[in-house]
Motif scaffolding. Structure first.
Motif, PDB file in Angstrom:
ATOM      1  N   ILE A   1      45.518  17.280 -51.016  1.00 54.20           N
ATOM      2  CA  ILE A   1      46.940  16.920 -50.960  1.00 54.20           C
ATOM      3  C   ILE A   1      47.272  16.114 -49.710  1.00 54.20           C
ATOM      4  N   MET A   2      46.238  15.686 -48.954  1.00 56.12           N
ATOM      5  CA  MET A   2      46.439  14.854 -47.774  1.00 56.12           C
ATOM      6  C   MET A   2      47.375  15.512 -46.774  1.00 56.12           C
ATOM      7  N   CYS A   3      47.219  16.809 -46.572  1.00 58.96           N
ATOM      8  CA  CYS A   3      48.018  17.495 -45.566  1.00 58.96           C
ATOM      9  C   CYS A   3      47.438  17.287 -44.177  1.00 58.96           C
ATOM     10  N   PHE A   4      46.136  16.910 -44.110  1.00 57.32           N
ATOM     11  CA  PHE A   4      45.415  16.652 -42.860  1.00 57.32           C
ATOM     12  C   PHE A   4      45.259  17.888 -41.985  1.00 57.32           C
ATOM     13  N   CYS A   5      45.320  19.073 -42.579  1.00 55.50           N
ATOM     14  CA  CYS A   5      44.989  20.285 -41.807  1.00 55.50           C
ATOM     15  C   CYS A   5      43.552  20.207 -41.310  1.00 55.50           C
ATOM     16  N   CYS A   6      42.653  19.712 -42.183  1.00 52.90           N
ATOM     17  CA  CYS A   6      41.227  19.702 -41.828  1.00 52.90           C
ATOM     18  C   CYS A   6      40.954  18.726 -40.690  1.00 52.90           C
ATOM     19  N   THR A   7      41.414  17.480 -40.847  1.00 50.36           N
ATOM     20  CA  THR A   7      41.142  16.464 -39.828  1.00 50.36           C
ATOM     21  C   THR A   7      41.752  16.860 -38.497  1.00 50.36           C
ATOM     22  N   SER A   8      42.930  17.463 -38.550  1.00 48.64           N
ATOM     23  CA  SER A   8      43.599  17.835 -37.314  1.00 48.64           C
ATOM     24  C   SER A   8      42.923  19.023 -36.640  1.00 48.64           C
ATOM     25  N   GLY A   9      42.110  19.775 -37.387  1.00 48.44           N
ATOM     26  CA  GLY A   9      41.437  20.928 -36.801  1.00 48.44           C
ATOM     27  C   GLY A   9      39.989  20.669 -36.451  1.00 48.44           C
ATOM     28  N   CYS A  10      39.524  19.432 -36.625  1.00 46.55           N
ATOM     29  CA  CYS A  10      38.115  19.117 -36.386  1.00 46.55           C
ATOM     30  C   CYS A  10      37.904  18.741 -34.927  1.00 46.55           C
ATOM     31  N   PRO A  11      37.118  19.502 -34.144  1.00 48.61           N
ATOM     32  CA  PRO A  11      36.903  19.143 -32.737  1.00 48.61           C
ATOM     33  C   PRO A  11      36.279  17.762 -32.569  1.00 48.61           C
ATOM     34  N   SER A  12      35.417  17.357 -33.502  1.00 50.98           N
ATOM     35  CA  SER A  12      34.831  16.022 -33.400  1.00 50.98           C
ATOM     36  C   SER A  12      35.908  14.959 -33.527  1.00 50.98           C
ATOM     37  N   HIS A  13      36.902  15.198 -34.359  1.00 50.40           N
ATOM     38  CA  HIS A  13      38.001  14.239 -34.504  1.00 50.40           C
ATOM     39  C   HIS A  13      38.897  14.265 -33.281  1.00 50.40           C
ATOM     40  N   TRP A  14      38.988  15.439 -32.595  1.00 48.41           N
ATOM     41  CA  TRP A  14      39.757  15.485 -31.355  1.00 48.41           C
ATOM     42  C   TRP A  14      39.136  14.542 -30.331  1.00 48.41           C
ATOM     43  N   TRP A  15      37.801  14.581 -30.211  1.00 46.00           N
ATOM     44  CA  TRP A  15      37.169  13.789 -29.157  1.00 46.00           C
ATOM     45  C   TRP A  15      36.987  12.337 -29.586  1.00 46.00           C
ATOM     46  N   ASN A  16      36.762  12.074 -30.873  1.00 53.25           N
ATOM     47  CA  ASN A  16      36.449  10.708 -31.307  1.00 53.25           C
ATOM     48  C   ASN A  16      37.314  10.257 -32.469  1.00 53.25           C
ATOM     49  N   GLY A  17      38.574  10.727 -32.517  1.00 53.15           N
ATOM     50  CA  GLY A  17      39.419  10.450 -33.672  1.00 53.15           C
ATOM     51  C   GLY A  17      39.691   8.985 -33.916  1.00 53.15           C
ATOM     52  N   ASP A  18      39.506   8.145 -32.889  1.00 56.97           N
ATOM     53  CA  ASP A  18      39.784   6.730 -33.114  1.00 56.97           C
ATOM     54  C   ASP A  18      38.709   6.093 -33.986  1.00 56.97           C
ATOM     55  N   ARG A  19      37.483   6.629 -33.940  1.00 57.98           N
ATOM     56  CA  ARG A  19      36.403   6.016 -34.717  1.00 57.98           C
ATOM     57  C   ARG A  19      35.839   6.918 -35.815  1.00 57.98           C
ATOM     58  N   PHE A  20      35.884   8.235 -35.635  1.00 54.30           N
ATOM     59  CA  PHE A  20      35.386   9.152 -36.657  1.00 54.30           C
ATOM     60  C   PHE A  20      36.441   9.293 -37.746  1.00 54.30           C
ATOM     61  N   LEU A  21      36.039   9.125 -39.013  1.00 49.62           N
ATOM     62  CA  LEU A  21      37.024   9.099 -40.096  1.00 49.62           C
ATOM     63  C   LEU A  21      37.668  10.464 -40.328  1.00 49.62           C
ATOM     64  N   GLY A  22      36.910  11.563 -40.073  1.00 45.24           N
ATOM     65  CA  GLY A  22      37.508  12.874 -40.264  1.00 45.24           C
ATOM     66  C   GLY A  22      37.290  13.414 -41.667  1.00 45.24           C
ATOM     67  N   PRO A  23      37.397  14.746 -41.828  1.00 46.56           N
ATOM     68  CA  PRO A  23      37.080  15.384 -43.104  1.00 46.56           C
ATOM     69  C   PRO A  23      37.957  14.933 -44.276  1.00 46.56           C
ATOM     70  N   ALA A  24      39.259  14.677 -44.052  1.00 40.97           N
ATOM     71  CA  ALA A  24      40.114  14.311 -45.186  1.00 40.97           C
ATOM     72  C   ALA A  24      39.671  12.979 -45.784  1.00 40.97           C
ATOM     73  N   ALA A  25      39.504  11.969 -44.936  1.00 38.46           N
ATOM     74  CA  ALA A  25      39.091  10.648 -45.430  1.00 38.46           C
ATOM     75  C   ALA A  25      37.709  10.729 -46.061  1.00 38.46           C
ATOM     76  N   LEU A  26      36.799  11.518 -45.461  1.00 35.43           N
ATOM     77  CA  LEU A  26      35.442  11.598 -45.990  1.00 35.43           C
ATOM     78  C   LEU A  26      35.404  12.372 -47.300  1.00 35.43           C
ATOM     79  N   LEU A  27      36.274  13.369 -47.459  1.00 29.03           N
ATOM     80  CA  LEU A  27      36.362  14.061 -48.749  1.00 29.03           C
ATOM     81  C   LEU A  27      36.783  13.076 -49.826  1.00 29.03           C
ATOM     82  N   THR A  28      37.770  12.232 -49.512  1.00 28.33           N
ATOM     83  CA  THR A  28      38.204  11.206 -50.456  1.00 28.33           C
ATOM     84  C   THR A  28      37.063  10.242 -50.748  1.00 28.33           C
TER      85      THR A  28
END
Lengths: 125, 281, 127
Positions: free
Chosen positions: B193-220
């Motif tokens: 549902i694109m709530c972005f709970c996952c991406t917002s809770g990913c420590p890797s996305h915290w440190w590299n969110g500008d380049r790492f796509l994150g779990p929501a985008a990768l799930l899609t």
């Protein structure tokens, strides 16, 4: 707007969960083991330099602080090894259900503690 | 809908530790330090009260973020956290700002960090909260106002995965056919549902969110890679073959832990990595 | 780093996909699989009193099997460590200093591995 947009806090208020804590432990033990690899190479170089140099190195390793470091290192070895298995299982796209993640996680913690104590009990007796 | 009735209880069982053992303002930019805000009075004649500490930020004001403490009369509002927030907005402080729509966990608007984990407020019951409960906007995102984060970058990363059917074969007269088994492969991935709970809770996305796509985008991305009707698999994998876009994922699995729909982004990413390997990476 | 950030899409797109990233990931897994038996061997050998003093160390590493296993362990361990430390540097360092740290890590691991291998051979060959 008169005030720039703040960023919402991440680590400062996010709850530590088994998932993130074990992953951090895997990284921390990995760094410790990388240092151990360098220590192993240095220890072997001491051995290649002759008995005098090696006895000196052994004195450091078998001293009380040296043994404490060795204990922590064996804990790091077993933790990284068991959690490494868990990672390899995930890489084969298995055991991703939440229950399996949590059961496996606690199993890894238990196994590393048990293996470390078993090894040190065996060595010290 | 994915059946997760035998899953681990999503509400964290251990009440402690509530957050990582770092100081409250560890590494936080000066403008983002959170001050202590207003403590609103207890409603009169209330027998059952819940205390909520809510992150507030007024972009039109001159101050930084602060924490306000509200006391909610549980007999006067509905059972879910979203009901409590609406109660506060209508009876206590009308300036409290948050996104909401469906109130049943299918739109993803009311995603926020509740007691340290990301979840949708409309599916978090009041009796599952700590006392006092802490409510922050989704982690590591610029805050527009109060509990409303700026998700522009996250949606841009989602758009980067080109979430549409790519075909060379011309369109047939009716549907592009798919067997029951082929359609079943998409179960657990199309329901995002694109709530972005996952991406917002990913420590890797915290440190590299500008380049790492994150779990929501990768799930899609996996949802389209796995679709038997899609003919652009090579292009998609080429776009993901990057040490940052895909491979910042270290299987931390905070994403799977926090998904309010019970989906498994961690598994989707592992499937992508396996497909990448098959391609000959 | 200087990267175009004019629109949200260009910010997400960055400099494009680099390619060949799966090799690093695969090498990490292969060296991990190699390390499982090798590390267990090392722990068991050392706990068994394989190297309490110089004479024991010399006897232990003189056996060709032990020499080979130790060399394989050093190769696998330093390769795995180099890849892992590189990942850590990429995760946490975002300025251009990252390149210097990664270069340092690769060189240090190569040097450490080489030193360990040569030392093992010297102990095995000389009496």
């Amino acid at each position: 707007m008169s005030y720039p947009r703040p960023k919402s806090p991440n680590m400062q208020n996010y709850r530590p969960q088994l998932t993130s804590v074990m992953s951090f432990g895997h990284r921390l033990s990995g760094v410790a083991l990388a240092l151990f690899a360098f220590g192993l190479a240095a220890w072997l170089v001491a051995g290649a330099m002759g008995p005098a140099a090696f006895d000196c190195a052994q004195a450091v390793v078998l001293s009380i602080p040296g043994r404490a470091v060795l204990f922590l290192l064996t804990l790091a070895v077993f933790y990284h090894l068991c959690n490494g298995f868990r990672h390899l299982i995930w890489d084969s796209v298995r055991a991703f259900e939440l229950r399996a993640i949590y059961t496996g996680g606690w199993a890894v913690v238990a196994a590393s503690l048990v293996l470390t104590s078993a090894l040190w009990l065996w060595v010290l007796t | 809908m994915v059946d997760h009735s035998d899953e681990v209880d999503e509400v964290p069982r251990l009440k402690w530790p509530r957050h990582f053992p770092v100081p409250r303002d560890f590494g936080v930019a000066k403008g983002a330090r959170i001050a202590e805000g207003k403590s609103w009075p207890t409603p009169e004649g209330a027998t059952r009260i819940a205390t909520l500490r809510i992150y507030r930020f007024d972009p039109d004001g001159d101050e930084g973020p602060r924490m306000d403490t509200f006391r909610v009369d549980l007999d006067d509002c509905g059972p879910m956290l979203l009901d409590a927030l609406i109660w506060i907005k209508s009876k206590v402080d009308a300036t409290l700002t948050f996104r909401r729509s469906c109130r049943e966990g299918v739109c993803g608007s009311c995603a926020m960090t509740i007691d340290g984990t990301n979840w949708t407020a409309c599916t978090r019951a009041m009796n599952e909260l700590s006392e006092p409960a802490t409510i922050y906007p989704l982690a590591n995102l610029p805050v527009i106002k109060d509990l409303v984060p700026d998700q522009t970058h996250l949606f841009a990363q989602h758009a980067l995965t080109e979430p549409w059917l790519k075909t060379e074969t011309p369109a047939p007269e009716r549907e592009r056919l798919q067997s029951v088994e082929q359609r079943a492969v998409l179960d657990g991935y199309y329901e995002c549902i694109m709530c972005f709970c996952c991406t917002s809770g990913c420590p890797s996305h915290w440190w590299n969110g500008d380049r790492f796509l994150g779990p929501a985008a990768l799930l899609t991305a996996w949802r389209w890679l796995a679709d038997s009707r899609d003919e652009g698999r090579g292009e998609r994998l080429e776009a993901l073959d990057d040490p940052f876009r895909l491979y910042r994922c270290h299987t931390i699995l905070n994403c799977t832990r926090t998904c309010p729909r019970g989906l498994n982004p961690g598994k989707a990413i592992a499937e992508i990595k396996r497909m990448m390997l098959e391609r000959g990476g | 780093m200087t990267r175009p950030r004019i629109t949200p899409y260009s910010a997400a797109h960055g400099l494009g996909a680099a390619g060949h990233a799966a090799r690093h990931w695969w090498a990490q897994r292969v060296s991990a699989i190699a390390l499982v038996p090798l590390v267990l061997w090392l722990v068991w050998a050392l706990a068994n009193g394989g190297a309490t003093d110089y004479a024991a160390l010399s006897d232990w590493l003189k056996s060709p099997i032990n020499t080979i296993l130790m060399i394989l362990l050093l190769i696998a361990a330093f390769h795995h460590a180099a890849l892992g430390l590189q990942t850590i540097a990429e995760d946490y360092i975002h300025s251009r200093a990252r390149f210097a740290v990664i270069a340092l890590v690769q060189l240090a691991c190569a040097a450490g591995g080489a030193a360990g291998i040569v030392a093992t051979l010297l102990i095995a060959i000389t009496s």
